[in-house]
Design a protein around this motif. Sequence first.
Motif, PDB file in Angstrom:
ATOM      1  N   THR A   1       0.826  -1.198   0.000  1.00 29.94           N
ATOM      2  CA  THR A   1       0.000   0.000   0.000  1.00 29.94           C
ATOM      3  C   THR A   1       0.863   1.253   0.000  1.00 29.94           C
ATOM      4  O   THR A   1       0.619   2.199  -0.751  1.00 29.94           O
ATOM      5  CB  THR A   1      -0.937   0.005   1.219  1.00 29.94           C
ATOM      6  OG1 THR A   1      -1.767  -1.153   1.160  1.00 29.94           O
ATOM      7  CG2 THR A   1      -1.812   1.240   1.252  1.00 29.94           C
ATOM      8  N   SER A   2       1.900   1.250   0.819  1.00 33.70           N
ATOM      9  CA  SER A   2       2.811   2.393   0.873  1.00 33.70           C
ATOM     10  C   SER A   2       3.541   2.591  -0.447  1.00 33.70           C
ATOM     11  O   SER A   2       3.679   3.723  -0.924  1.00 33.70           O
ATOM     12  CB  SER A   2       3.830   2.203   1.998  1.00 33.70           C
ATOM     13  OG  SER A   2       3.185   2.119   3.239  1.00 33.70           O
ATOM     14  N   LEU A   3       4.006   1.501  -1.041  1.00 30.98           N
ATOM     15  CA  LEU A   3       4.708   1.610  -2.321  1.00 30.98           C
ATOM     16  C   LEU A   3       3.789   2.100  -3.436  1.00 30.98           C
ATOM     17  O   LEU A   3       4.178   2.944  -4.251  1.00 30.98           O
ATOM     18  CB  LEU A   3       5.319   0.259  -2.707  1.00 30.98           C
ATOM     19  CG  LEU A   3       6.535  -0.177  -1.895  1.00 30.98           C
ATOM     20  CD1 LEU A   3       6.926  -1.601  -2.265  1.00 30.98           C
ATOM     21  CD2 LEU A   3       7.695   0.781  -2.133  1.00 30.98           C
ATOM     22  N   LEU A   4       2.580   1.571  -3.489  1.00 35.40           N
ATOM     23  CA  LEU A   4       1.640   2.009  -4.515  1.00 35.40           C
ATOM     24  C   LEU A   4       1.312   3.491  -4.363  1.00 35.40           C
ATOM     25  O   LEU A   4       1.231   4.226  -5.346  1.00 35.40           O
ATOM     26  CB  LEU A   4       0.362   1.175  -4.460  1.00 35.40           C
ATOM     27  CG  LEU A   4       0.479  -0.256  -4.979  1.00 35.40           C
ATOM     28  CD1 LEU A   4      -0.789  -1.039  -4.652  1.00 35.40           C
ATOM     29  CD2 LEU A   4       0.745  -0.265  -6.468  1.00 35.40           C
ATOM     30  N   THR A   5       1.123   3.921  -3.129  1.00 32.57           N
ATOM     31  CA  THR A   5       0.838   5.330  -2.874  1.00 32.57           C
ATOM     32  C   THR A   5       2.027   6.199  -3.261  1.00 32.57           C
ATOM     33  O   THR A   5       1.866   7.260  -3.866  1.00 32.57           O
ATOM     34  CB  THR A   5       0.478   5.543  -1.392  1.00 32.57           C
ATOM     35  OG1 THR A   5      -0.627   4.703  -1.061  1.00 32.57           O
ATOM     36  CG2 THR A   5       0.103   6.979  -1.109  1.00 32.57           C
ATOM     37  N   ALA A   6       3.231   5.738  -2.929  1.00 31.26           N
ATOM     38  CA  ALA A   6       4.435   6.511  -3.250  1.00 31.26           C
ATOM     39  C   ALA A   6       4.638   6.647  -4.751  1.00 31.26           C
ATOM     40  O   ALA A   6       5.135   7.671  -5.223  1.00 31.26           O
ATOM     41  CB  ALA A   6       5.655   5.850  -2.617  1.00 31.26           C
ATOM     42  N   PHE A   7       4.239   5.641  -5.514  1.00 28.40           N
ATOM     43  CA  PHE A   7       4.419   5.683  -6.958  1.00 28.40           C
ATOM     44  C   PHE A   7       3.207   6.256  -7.684  1.00 28.40           C
ATOM     45  O   PHE A   7       3.119   6.196  -8.909  1.00 28.40           O
ATOM     46  CB  PHE A   7       4.770   4.303  -7.503  1.00 28.40           C
ATOM     47  CG  PHE A   7       6.161   3.870  -7.138  1.00 28.40           C
ATOM     48  CD1 PHE A   7       7.262   4.576  -7.599  1.00 28.40           C
ATOM     49  CD2 PHE A   7       6.366   2.767  -6.320  1.00 28.40           C
ATOM     50  CE1 PHE A   7       8.548   4.188  -7.258  1.00 28.40           C
ATOM     51  CE2 PHE A   7       7.646   2.371  -5.975  1.00 28.40           C
ATOM     52  CZ  PHE A   7       8.745   3.080  -6.438  1.00 28.40           C
ATOM     53  N   GLY A   8       2.254   6.796  -6.941  1.00 26.42           N
ATOM     54  CA  GLY A   8       1.150   7.523  -7.540  1.00 26.42           C
ATOM     55  C   GLY A   8      -0.024   6.698  -8.019  1.00 26.42           C
ATOM     56  O   GLY A   8      -0.788   7.163  -8.867  1.00 26.42           O
ATOM     57  N   ALA A   9      -0.204   5.494  -7.503  1.00 24.16           N
ATOM     58  CA  ALA A   9      -1.365   4.691  -7.898  1.00 24.16           C
ATOM     59  C   ALA A   9      -2.627   5.345  -7.341  1.00 24.16           C
ATOM     60  O   ALA A   9      -2.606   5.976  -6.280  1.00 24.16           O
ATOM     61  CB  ALA A   9      -1.230   3.270  -7.364  1.00 24.16           C
ATOM     62  N   ASN A  10      -3.732   5.186  -8.049  1.00 21.36           N
ATOM     63  CA  ASN A  10      -4.971   5.786  -7.545  1.00 21.36           C
ATOM     64  C   ASN A  10      -5.536   4.965  -6.393  1.00 21.36           C
ATOM     65  O   ASN A  10      -5.126   3.826  -6.151  1.00 21.36           O
ATOM     66  CB  ASN A  10      -5.998   5.960  -8.684  1.00 21.36           C
ATOM     67  CG  ASN A  10      -6.433   4.649  -9.286  1.00 21.36           C
ATOM     68  OD1 ASN A  10      -6.304   3.601  -8.685  1.00 21.36           O
ATOM     69  ND2 ASN A  10      -6.958   4.714 -10.495  1.00 21.36           N
TER      70      ASN A  10
END
Length: 70
Positions: free
Chosen positions: A22-31
Amino acid sequence: MTDWKCKLSSRKFWALLAALLTSLLTAFGANNDTVIQVTGVIGAFGALIAYILAEAYVDGKSTDSPTNEE
């Protein structure tokens, strides 16, 4: 040596994996929808694996106990 059976049945492990992804997806700009879907899939797989390993453990213990055959 890592005990993968114990590790995969740990709720803490699955919570860590969900938090990390979740943190990685958020950091890479996933919606937000993508983040929620990935978290849901991780939770589902974690629950499934924990259930399978718990049932295997219970089944294994039931075959170890002596039976009363008359």
